[in-house]
Design a protein around this motif. Structure first.
Motif, mmCIF file in Angstrom:
data_model
loop_
_atom_site.group_PDB
_atom_site.id
_atom_site.type_symbol
_atom_site.label_atom_id
_atom_site.label_comp_id
_atom_site.label_asym_id
_atom_site.label_seq_id
_atom_site.Cartn_x
_atom_site.Cartn_y
_atom_site.Cartn_z
ATOM 1 N N SER A 134 0.833 -1.192 0.000
ATOM 2 C CA SER A 134 0.000 0.000 0.000
ATOM 3 C C SER A 134 0.873 1.249 0.000
ATOM 4 N N SER A 135 0.272 2.376 -0.372
ATOM 5 C CA SER A 135 1.026 3.633 -0.408
ATOM 6 C C SER A 135 1.506 4.036 0.981
ATOM 7 N N SER A 136 0.696 3.751 2.020
ATOM 8 C CA SER A 136 1.106 4.118 3.377
ATOM 9 C C SER A 136 2.289 3.273 3.837
ATOM 10 N N ARG A 194 4.436 1.811 1.801
ATOM 11 C CA ARG A 194 5.583 2.197 0.986
ATOM 12 C C ARG A 194 6.273 3.429 1.587
ATOM 13 N N SER A 195 5.466 4.382 2.045
ATOM 14 C CA SER A 195 6.038 5.581 2.678
ATOM 15 C C SER A 195 6.787 5.218 3.950
ATOM 16 N N SER A 253 12.095 -0.127 -5.036
ATOM 17 C CA SER A 253 10.836 0.183 -4.358
ATOM 18 C C SER A 253 10.963 1.281 -3.313
ATOM 19 N N TYR A 254 12.076 1.260 -2.534
ATOM 20 C CA TYR A 254 12.145 2.119 -1.357
ATOM 21 C C TYR A 254 13.377 3.020 -1.302
#
Length: 384
Positions: free
Chosen positions: A146-148, A150-151, A177-178
């Protein structure tokens, strides 16, 4: 150097395979002369309660490492946000007790971002010390992120002094990815595999061995079908399956249906201490997994002197060199059988002692732990 290790999962009883390589690595670092402790949030669900407590704090010397556990009941086995909050509460208890008893560490080593690196980031801020992260989880590859999340992972990677991945392919995927400059640092092989007798092929039958939790992703069905395929073509091969899991019933029926019941044995789950003996029943280690971040069983087989046949599934790509066995590019019975047949025919070209020696040069405890010590030294130097 005082290192506190935060594992996201860890052995819960003597001989438990879950997270055993974290424990082996901690013991290896202590043998190198570092002061090493482990803090663990030991949360148990209904199926695990009978094997231990679900309350309080336990403190013990585990060999030469100091271990503190905060025990609790896992009320949220299928709801990750609830589980993480509970885990963080218990790891805070364990870390505070650890610091009270054994003093402040110089560095924290988190094994996997969820949930351990979340706690490591907090400890880093609170104590003013660096932390490093090793990622092991297949979830970063096999599940949507999810975007959360991933952040969160980008923040943790940016805050960590060093980000380690257990295979080259995995490091590339995490970098993409990160960010965070992930680089390859392999797991270790426990010394019990190097001190076990080297495998020897005696007699006409070549026995394959595969090890793991029996899920669909491990594709043990392909290995069984490859055995049936090869036997029909005159190869005297057999198979030992070490491990248990939800696919065992279906695999047993497959063995019966293919008519290879006499040539395939299910050993079941064994303790980590009995694993070298169980694996040594075979001559060639085979893995047909769809994805592996590393592949500890492959290097354990190498430490016993076995050549390897594995699918090109991530971690094995970094492990299996031409002199050590064969990588298979597709998930088909014919491709896997062809690779196994090639190793069976050329078995003499894979001397057990040479395989063990090469394994030791890369994956033995002294080699891996010396590399980790250098990483810790750099991180602490950069933090000053």
């Amino acid at each position: 150097m005082h290192v506190l290790i935060l594992p996201s999962w860890y052995p819960r009883f003597e001989g438990d395979a879950e997270g055993s390589f974290f424990r082996d690595q901690a013991q290896g670092l202590a043998e190198l002369g570092l002061q090493v402790g482990v803090a663990f949030a030991d949360l148990r669900g209904p199926r695990q309660v009978r094997r231990g407590t679900t309350g309080g704090v336990t403190i013990r010397m585990d060999g030469i490492i100091q271990e503190v556990r905060s025990h609790g009941f896992n009320w949220f086995p299928r709801i990750y946000p609830g589980f993480e909050r509970l885990w963080l509460r218990h790891i805070s208890i364990a870390v505070n007790e650890y610091v009270t008893r054994f003093g402040h560490p110089d560095i924290v080593h988190a094994h996997s971002m969820e949930p351990a690196a979340v706690a490591a980031e907090k400890i880093s801020r609170e104590f003013g010390i660096p932390f490093v992260t090793t990622e092991h989880s297949t979830a970063h590859i096999l599940r949507p992120v999810s975007s959360s999340k991933r952040s969160k992972f980008k923040r943790l990677a940016a805050r960590s002094s060093s980000n380690l991945a257990v295979s080259e392919m995995f490091a590339e995927a995490l970098n993409e990815s990160y960010g965070g400059n992930w680089h390859y640092q392999p797991n270790i092989v426990a010394s019990r595999f190097f001190t076990a007798p080297l495998v020897r092929r005696e007699g006409a039958t070549t026995r394959l061995v595969t090890v793991g939790y029996l899920t669909r992703r491990k594709r043990v069905d392909l290995i069984i079908e490859a055995v049936a395929f090869l036997r029909k073509r005159g190869f005297d091969v057999a198979l030992t399956i070490v491990g248990d899991g939800p696919e065992r019933g279906a695999l047993t029926e497959l063995v019966k249906g293919l008519g290879v019941l006499e040539h395939v044995e299910f050993v079941g789950q064994v303790s980590i201490f009995d694993m070298p003996t169980a694996m040594s029943r075979g001559h060639i280690l085979v893995s047909a997994s769809e994805f592996e971040t590393f592949g500890v069983t492959l290097i354990e087989g190498m430490a016993l002197g076995m050549p390897i046949v594995a699918t090109r599934s991530g971690g094995p790509n970094s492990i299996v060199k031409p002199n050590l066995g064969r990588l298979v590019d597709e998930w088909s019975v014919e491709a896997l059988a062809e690779a196994i047949a090639a190793v069976v025919v050329d078995f003499a070209d894979y001397p057990a002692k040479e395989i063990r020696d090469e394994c030791a040069s890369v994956y033995s405890t002294p080699v891996v732990c010396a590399a980790l010590d250098a990483i810790y030294q750099r991180a602490c130097g950069d933090a000053r």
